[in-house]
Design an enzyme around this catalytic site. Structure first.
Site, short mmCIF file in Angstrom:
data_model
loop_
_atom_site.label_atom_id
_atom_site.label_comp_id
_atom_site.label_asym_id
_atom_site.label_seq_id
_atom_site.Cartn_x
_atom_site.Cartn_y
_atom_site.Cartn_z
N SER A 1 0.79 -1.22 -0.10
CA SER A 1 -0.12 0.11 0.04
C SER A 1 0.77 1.20 -0.03
CB SER A 1 -0.92 0.09 1.37
OG SER A 1 -0.19 -0.04 2.34
N HIS B 1 -3.77 -3.90 -5.37
CA HIS B 1 -3.90 -3.75 -4.04
C HIS B 1 -5.33 -3.95 -3.81
CE1 HIS B 1 -3.82 -0.10 -0.79
NE2 HIS B 1 -3.38 -1.19 -0.39
N GLU C 1 -7.21 -1.86 -6.63
CA GLU C 1 -6.39 -1.02 -7.53
C GLU C 1 -5.39 -1.66 -8.35
OE1 GLU C 1 -6.41 3.13 -4.86
OE2 GLU C 1 -4.93 1.71 -4.21
N ASN D 1 -5.61 5.43 -0.76
CA ASN D 1 -4.64 5.76 0.53
C ASN D 1 -4.28 7.25 0.21
OD1 ASN D 1 -5.01 3.54 2.00
ND2 ASN D 1 -3.17 2.63 1.48
#
Ligand code: 3HC
Length: 302
Positions: free
Chosen positions: A137, A158, A170, A208
């Protein structure tokens, strides 16, 4: 037909066998969703104890999924759980697990050297055309790929916690990731009933990059005495439709994870430093070992 000749068509590299490195929350979740869909999955970790814990995570999550999918049919629930586990093998030998994989997904500790070491080792063992993916991440996919001779067959994949519940994946395309690899991972994500989005190899990718500054600003807001953490959580849940408020979510993600992402971005310098400036409350909680849900205490007790 050679699927490689159709890199932009609907042909995707055939993925059947998957090996997942890491049997923590994320690794186990990825193993579970792939096995549920009938993929042959090998879960690899360093020791039997970790693998047993991973199987425990899968088992309790599967029970919830089975109950939902087959409401009043206990027999079907049982069959679904058995079917999923029948697709899962485990291994503590990292080389053995990679030998015949079509796709390798890494979900081990967030440490660049450890990950590069694993990828470098696997590059020599895995089939030449196997795709390598990292669930990182916070680390650059381009740097991880440098440990291998297959940057074209290397990407980010991800997932989000809890993996069986969160619909998003992702798919992170570095400058070297081939269109064919990207396409194969998009198709694979859809087969898991996930919705993939494509993102460039940038800090935090999409989720994120937006979520971490938001979580940090919530802590600052309480430090400034604007409101209590409980009221901030209530506000974001009822006023912005979030399933969890930022404090509950930070505890859920892990305060050590949150801090390490923020520290990494600040030190790396690719993100506005004001967004990730040091926060005393967060640093104090982490140094006291109060890391959130997993330790029984974070912003809130569990
Ligand atoms: N396995 C399977 N299903 C699960 C599950 C699990 N481990 N955990 C929750 N679920 C399912 C439940 O079965 C239930 O399904 P249903 O609504 O279809 O019946 C649903 O999730 C809701 O669960 P609960 O009713 O038990 O609890 P909540 O309503 O409180 O939801 C939650 C829990 C799904 C975790 C929700 O609070 C949520 O979505 N929170 C936000 C999570 C989030 O933002 N995650 C991303 C974090 S960032 C990240 O992972 C990136 C990393 O790189 C840092």
């Amino acid at each position: 037909l050679n699927s490689r000749a159709f890199s932009t068509s609907s042909f995707a590299q055939d993925i059947q066998k998957i090996t997942v490195y890491g049997s923590g929350l994320m690794g186990a979740g990825i193993v579970q969703v792939a096995a549920q869909k009938g993929y042959a999955v090998t879960m690899v970790d360093l020791d039997e104890g970790s693998l047993e814990r991973g199987k425990g995570i899968i088992s309790s999550s599967l029970k919830r999924v089975a109950k939902k999918q087959f409401k009043d049919d206990e027999q079907k629930q049982k069959e679904f759980i058995e079917f999923t586990f029948s697709n899962i093998k485990t291994n503590t030998d990292s080389g053995e697990g990679a030998k015949d994989a079509d796709l390798i997904i890494e979900a081990i500790v967030e440490n660049i050297e450890t990950k590069q070491k694993l990828f470098g080792f696997l590059d020599k063992i895995a089939p030449k055309d196997a795709i390598f993916a990292s669930n990182t991440s916070s680390l650059p996919i381009t740097e991880l790929a440098k440990a291998t001779d297959r940057a074209d067959r290397f990407a980010g994949l991800h997932f989000f916690n809890p993996v069986p519940q969160m619909k998003l994946v992702e798919v992170v395309k570095s400058e070297k990731t081939s269109d064919e690899t990207h396409h194969a991972l998009m198709e694979f994500s859809k087969k898991l009933d996930k919705t993939p989005v494509t993102c460039k190899d940038t800090p935090g990718f999409i989720v994120n990059r937006l979520l971490v500054p938001y979580l940090l600003e919530a802590i600052r807001l309480v430090e400034r005495g604007v409101a209590t953490s409980a009221d901030v959580d209530t506000a974001m849940k009822l006023g912005a439709g979030m399933p969890m408020g930022p404090f509950e979510l930070s505890d859920f993600v892990g305060l050590d994870t949150l801090k390490s992402i923020a520290d990494g971005w600040r030190e790396g310098g690719q993100v506005d430093p004001n967004l990730v400036a040091k926060i005393k409350t967060l640093d104090d909680l982490v140094s006291a070992g109060n890391l959130g849900r997993k330790t029984g205490q974070g912003f809130f007790p569990y």
